[in-house]
Write a protein that holds these residues in place. Structure first.
Motif: not given
Length: 118
Positions: A26-51
């Motif tokens: 999630f480093s890319f999405s976090a970087c984008l969120a920081k640059a925007f100042g918000s991530a309310t326009n974003m949905v980030a997904t991954c294949l793995h379970s949280k654990d």
């Protein structure tokens, strides 16, 4: 109260509804969120379970915290092959879908090696 000013980063804009597919740590999405100042326009997904994500990508913790603090919807166990059947995603529409080149998971080879690309 006025409308927030649109922020642009290369091909992406804070006014776009953005789906990030197959985020590793999630480093890319976090970087984008920081640059925007918000991530309310974003949905980030991954294949793995949280654990499994925590075990596989130990560096994901701070990135997930960043996304949560900025209002991003994070979804786990989302397979790109059948994500159109996911109840959380079925009714959503996106302006941009980002699927960064996925890591192929081969030890000893990198993403520029011809053998791995083939």
């Amino acid at each position: 109260m006025g409308k927030k000013k649109e922020k642009k980063i290369q091909h992406y804009s804070s006014s776009q509804k953005i789906l990030l597919v197959g985020e590793g740590n999630f480093s890319f999405s976090a970087c984008l969120a920081k640059a925007f100042g918000s991530a309310t326009n974003m949905v980030a997904t991954c294949l793995h379970s949280k654990d499994a994500l925590r075990r596989k990508h130990q560096s994901s913790g701070p990135h997930l915290a960043e996304l949560k603090s900025r209002g991003c919807l994070v979804l786990y166990e989302i397979n790109v092959c059948d994500m159109n059947q996911n109840p959380s995603l079925m009714s959503m529409k996106f302006d941009v879908i980002i699927f960064n080149f996925p890591h192929a998971g081969h030890c000893g080879l990198n993403e520029t090696d011809r053998l791995l690309i083939e």
